[in-house]
Design an enzyme around this catalytic site. Structure first.
Site, PDB file in Angstrom:
ATOM      1  N   LYS A 189       0.573  -2.351  -1.059  1.00  0.00           N
ATOM      2  CA  LYS A 189       1.253  -3.527  -1.626  1.00  0.00           C
ATOM      3  C   LYS A 189       2.760  -3.275  -1.773  1.00  0.00           C
ATOM      4  O   LYS A 189       3.575  -4.134  -1.426  1.00  0.00           O
ATOM      5  CB  LYS A 189       0.628  -3.899  -2.980  1.00  0.00           C
ATOM      6  CG  LYS A 189      -0.849  -4.256  -2.852  1.00  0.00           C
ATOM      7  CD  LYS A 189      -1.479  -4.706  -4.143  1.00  0.00           C
ATOM      8  CE  LYS A 189      -1.534  -3.645  -5.212  1.00  0.00           C
ATOM      9  NZ  LYS A 189      -2.381  -2.485  -4.871  1.00  0.00           N
ATOM     10  N   THR A 190       3.114  -2.105  -2.288  1.00  0.00           N
ATOM     11  CA  THR A 190       4.543  -1.790  -2.437  1.00  0.00           C
ATOM     12  C   THR A 190       5.210  -1.739  -1.064  1.00  0.00           C
ATOM     13  O   THR A 190       6.302  -2.286  -0.853  1.00  0.00           O
ATOM     14  CB  THR A 190       4.720  -0.420  -3.142  1.00  0.00           C
ATOM     15  OG1 THR A 190       3.968  -0.440  -4.349  1.00  0.00           O
ATOM     16  CG2 THR A 190       6.179  -0.139  -3.449  1.00  0.00           C
TER      17      THR A 190
ATOM     18  N   ASP B  69       5.137  -5.108  -9.776  1.00  0.00           N
ATOM     19  CA  ASP B  69       3.836  -4.443  -9.663  1.00  0.00           C
ATOM     20  C   ASP B  69       3.047  -4.688 -10.953  1.00  0.00           C
ATOM     21  O   ASP B  69       3.646  -4.896 -12.010  1.00  0.00           O
ATOM     22  CB  ASP B  69       4.079  -2.931  -9.475  1.00  0.00           C
ATOM     23  CG  ASP B  69       2.916  -2.247  -8.790  1.00  0.00           C
ATOM     24  OD1 ASP B  69       1.947  -2.938  -8.437  1.00  0.00           O
ATOM     25  OD2 ASP B  69       2.985  -1.025  -8.596  1.00  0.00           O
TER      26      ASP B  69
ATOM     27  N   THR C 291      -4.108  -5.636  -9.048  1.00  0.00           N
ATOM     28  CA  THR C 291      -5.356  -5.079  -8.529  1.00  0.00           C
ATOM     29  C   THR C 291      -6.432  -6.156  -8.530  1.00  0.00           C
ATOM     30  O   THR C 291      -7.363  -6.099  -7.765  1.00  0.00           O
ATOM     31  CB  THR C 291      -5.823  -3.885  -9.386  1.00  0.00           C
ATOM     32  OG1 THR C 291      -5.614  -4.215 -10.750  1.00  0.00           O
ATOM     33  CG2 THR C 291      -5.031  -2.636  -9.052  1.00  0.00           C
TER      34      THR C 291
ATOM     35  N   ARG D 206      -3.154   5.802   1.022  1.00  0.00           N
ATOM     36  CA  ARG D 206      -2.540   6.823   0.156  1.00  0.00           C
ATOM     37  C   ARG D 206      -3.393   8.095   0.140  1.00  0.00           C
ATOM     38  O   ARG D 206      -2.862   9.200   0.216  1.00  0.00           O
ATOM     39  CB  ARG D 206      -2.354   6.292  -1.280  1.00  0.00           C
ATOM     40  CG  ARG D 206      -1.936   7.407  -2.239  1.00  0.00           C
ATOM     41  CD  ARG D 206      -1.562   6.901  -3.621  1.00  0.00           C
ATOM     42  NE  ARG D 206      -0.342   6.118  -3.596  1.00  0.00           N
ATOM     43  CZ  ARG D 206      -0.198   4.951  -4.174  1.00  0.00           C
ATOM     44  NH1 ARG D 206      -1.202   4.415  -4.836  1.00  0.00           N
ATOM     45  NH2 ARG D 206       0.931   4.309  -4.104  1.00  0.00           N
TER      46      ARG D 206
HETATM   47  N1  LIG Z   1      -0.870  -0.369   6.413  1.00  0.00           N
HETATM   48  C1  LIG Z   1      -0.312   0.815   6.267  1.00  0.00           C
HETATM   49  N2  LIG Z   1       0.135   1.512   7.333  1.00  0.00           N
HETATM   50  C2  LIG Z   1       0.646   2.747   7.174  1.00  0.00           C
HETATM   51  N3  LIG Z   1       0.825   3.361   5.992  1.00  0.00           N
HETATM   52  C3  LIG Z   1       0.419   2.698   4.903  1.00  0.00           C
HETATM   53  C4  LIG Z   1      -0.156   1.406   4.981  1.00  0.00           C
HETATM   54  N4  LIG Z   1      -0.440   0.991   3.734  1.00  0.00           N
HETATM   55  C5  LIG Z   1      -0.072   1.975   2.911  1.00  0.00           C
HETATM   56  N5  LIG Z   1       0.442   3.005   3.610  1.00  0.00           N
HETATM   57  C6  LIG Z   1       0.932   4.263   3.023  1.00  0.00           C
HETATM   58  O1  LIG Z   1       0.160   4.552   1.865  1.00  0.00           O
HETATM   59  C7  LIG Z   1       0.980   4.943   0.778  1.00  0.00           C
HETATM   60  C8  LIG Z   1       0.709   4.074  -0.420  1.00  0.00           C
HETATM   61  O2  LIG Z   1       1.117   2.751  -0.169  1.00  0.00           O
HETATM   62  P1  LIG Z   1       1.743   1.803  -1.302  1.00  0.00           P
HETATM   63  O3  LIG Z   1       2.559   2.597  -2.265  1.00  0.00           O
HETATM   64  O4  LIG Z   1       2.400   0.678  -0.614  1.00  0.00           O
HETATM   65  O5  LIG Z   1       0.409   1.310  -2.013  1.00  0.00           O
HETATM   66  P2  LIG Z   1       0.239   0.262  -3.222  1.00  0.00           P
HETATM   67  O6  LIG Z   1      -0.867  -0.682  -2.827  1.00  0.00           O
HETATM   68  O7  LIG Z   1       1.524  -0.340  -3.600  1.00  0.00           O
HETATM   69  O8  LIG Z   1      -0.277   1.191  -4.350  1.00  0.00           O
HETATM   70  P3  LIG Z   1      -0.071   0.983  -5.969  1.00  0.00           P
HETATM   71  O9  LIG Z   1      -0.754  -0.285  -6.274  1.00  0.00           O
HETATM   72  O10 LIG Z   1      -0.768   2.206  -6.515  1.00  0.00           O
HETATM   73  O11 LIG Z   1       1.395   0.997  -6.199  1.00  0.00           O
HETATM   74  C9  LIG Z   1       2.426   4.901   1.302  1.00  0.00           C
HETATM   75  O12 LIG Z   1       2.813   6.197   1.656  1.00  0.00           O
HETATM   76  C10 LIG Z   1       2.351   4.078   2.555  1.00  0.00           C
HETATM   77  O13 LIG Z   1       3.240   4.582   3.515  1.00  0.00           O
END
Ligand SMILES: Nc1ncnc2c1ncn2[C@@H]1O[C@H](COP(=O)(O)OP(=O)(O)OP(=O)(O)O)[C@@H](O)[C@H]1O
Length: 352
Positions: free
Chosen positions: A71-72, A116, A165, A224
């Site tokens: 998401k981030t 977030d 979430t 992740r």
């Molecule tokens: N679709 C994707 N392709 C490649 N890498 C990804 C992808 N999605 C996530 N990642 C990698 O996974 C890691 C976590 O992603 P991110 O921080 O965006 O998750 P998030 O959903 O925001 O988590 P949170 O809710 O815990 O903040 C990052 O290092 C990102 O590079």
């Protein structure tokens, strides 16, 4: 190991300190590089292209999905695709409406505000956000009690990207103010393989396709976790092998870290083993199960069970926790034939 602090687990979906430091380097920078999530990617591509063609600020976007699914990353891509700066904050950081007013009033035109855990914002801040999202205006309250006055403040148009979430936790008036909602799904093993091979390239680690597949299968559908396991396997490959990640190197390394072929860790397996070996596969009450593994009820319920349920290894029933046939197969055990397994299986005796 402290299971109460989920981030101690190598398979925890939330970010730990090391993840935060490394993730910036591994984040895809545009929609083309972003692996998987085809539906969200296509829909978002349209939303952003249309806004760009109109020379307008993109509609507000809500992204829902489990931690670590991107998401981030996607919010940063939205900003990059719109050629806009991004400001990152979170619901828990905004406890007072004034905190939000300060952020909103300092936004530049077209800026992306990533919020977030938007469901954890305080109520007054949430109400301020309604007006800001719809009319690009906030009322700043000056003074207290009967003498308080509302001073309207115009805001530049901006794009709010909210992440949660669970979209169901958001009050409908907030949910309705997003022009686009994207639901992020867990990733298929093939998609995680692509994430792993891409990350290995960025980390300058040699990995063969079977090595990537081995890590992908243990990554619980979450990029992740895939990236974290890759880093641990890289350490092993460097210290104990010739630096190249093959299937064998990956499997042995992850055995060292106690992550099994399906992504279960020590806690997950302890819960399953107790359920199968001590209670004949259940049903058994949550509290009894927790005592049997020497953990808090909440740890079993919130840390271990969600993944076991998602994997179809454990079911939560009104009579208690029950193991599925897949759980017996996974641990290589034979289910009892007549309601008991001869090793203490006592089906139906344990309350919820
Ligand atoms: N679709 C994707 N392709 C490649 N890498 C990804 C992808 N999605 C996530 N990642 C990698 O996974 C890691 C976590 O992603 P991110 O921080 O965006 O998750 P998030 O959903 O925001 O988590 P949170 O809710 O815990 O903040 C990052 O290092 C990102 O590079």
């Amino acid at each position: 190991m402290n299971w109460d602090d989920e981030t101690d687990r190598i398979v925890a979906p939330a970010a730990d300190g090391e993840d935060t430091a490394v993730e910036a380097a591994l984040r895809p920078k545009d929609l083309g590089e972003f692996v998987g999530q085809e539906k969200v990617r296509q829909q978002l591509d349209l939303v952003l292209k249309a806004a760009r063609q109109r020379g307008a600020t993109a509609d507000h976007v809500l992204l829902s999905g489990a931690p670590g699914l991107g998401k981030t990353t996607l919010s940063m891509i939205i900003a990059a695709e719109m050629g806009a700066p991004i400001r990152i904050t979170s619901g828990p950081a905004i406890q007072h409406a004034g905190d939000l007013a300060a952020i909103l009033s300092s936004l530049q035109e077209g800026e992306v505000l990533f919020l977030d855990e938007i469901h954890r914002m305080s109520r007054p801040a949430e109400e301020m956000l309604y007006m800001a999202m719809e009319d690009f205006r906030v009322d700043v309250i000056v003074g207290k009690g009967p003498g308080a006055t509302a001073i309207p403040l115009e805001l530049p148009p901006f794009t709010l990207v909210g992440a949660t979430t669970r979209a169901g936790l958001l009050p409908p008036p907030l949910r309705d103010r997003f022009g686009f909602t994207g639901h992020m799904e867990f990733y298929a093993p093939g998609e995680l393989e692509r994430v792993i091979r891409r990350s290995a390239g960025l980390l300058d680690v040699e990995i063969d396709p079977a090595g990537a597949a081995e890590i992908a299968g243990r990554s619980r559908g979450t990029p992740r976790i895939a990236n974290r396991l890759l880093r641990r396997v890289r350490d092993y490959a460097q210290v104990r092998a010739d630096g190249v990640i093959t299937r064998e190197v990956a499997a042995t390394a992850l055995q060292v870290y106690e992550v099994d072929g399906r992504g279960l860790d020590r806690l997950d397996r302890a819960v399953l083993e107790a359920l199968l070996k001590l209670f004949g596969g259940g049903p058994v009450g949550l509290s009894t199960l927790a005592v049997a593994v020497g953990e808090e009820r909440e740890t079993v319920e919130e840390v271990a069970e969600p993944f076991l349920v998602r994997e179809g290894l454990l079911a939560r029933t009104p009579r208690g926790r029950v193991a599925t046939p897949a759980a017996w197969a996974h641990l290589g055990l034979v289910p009892p034939q007549h309601g008991g397994n001869g090793s203490g299986g006592q089906q139906g005796l344990f309350g919820v």
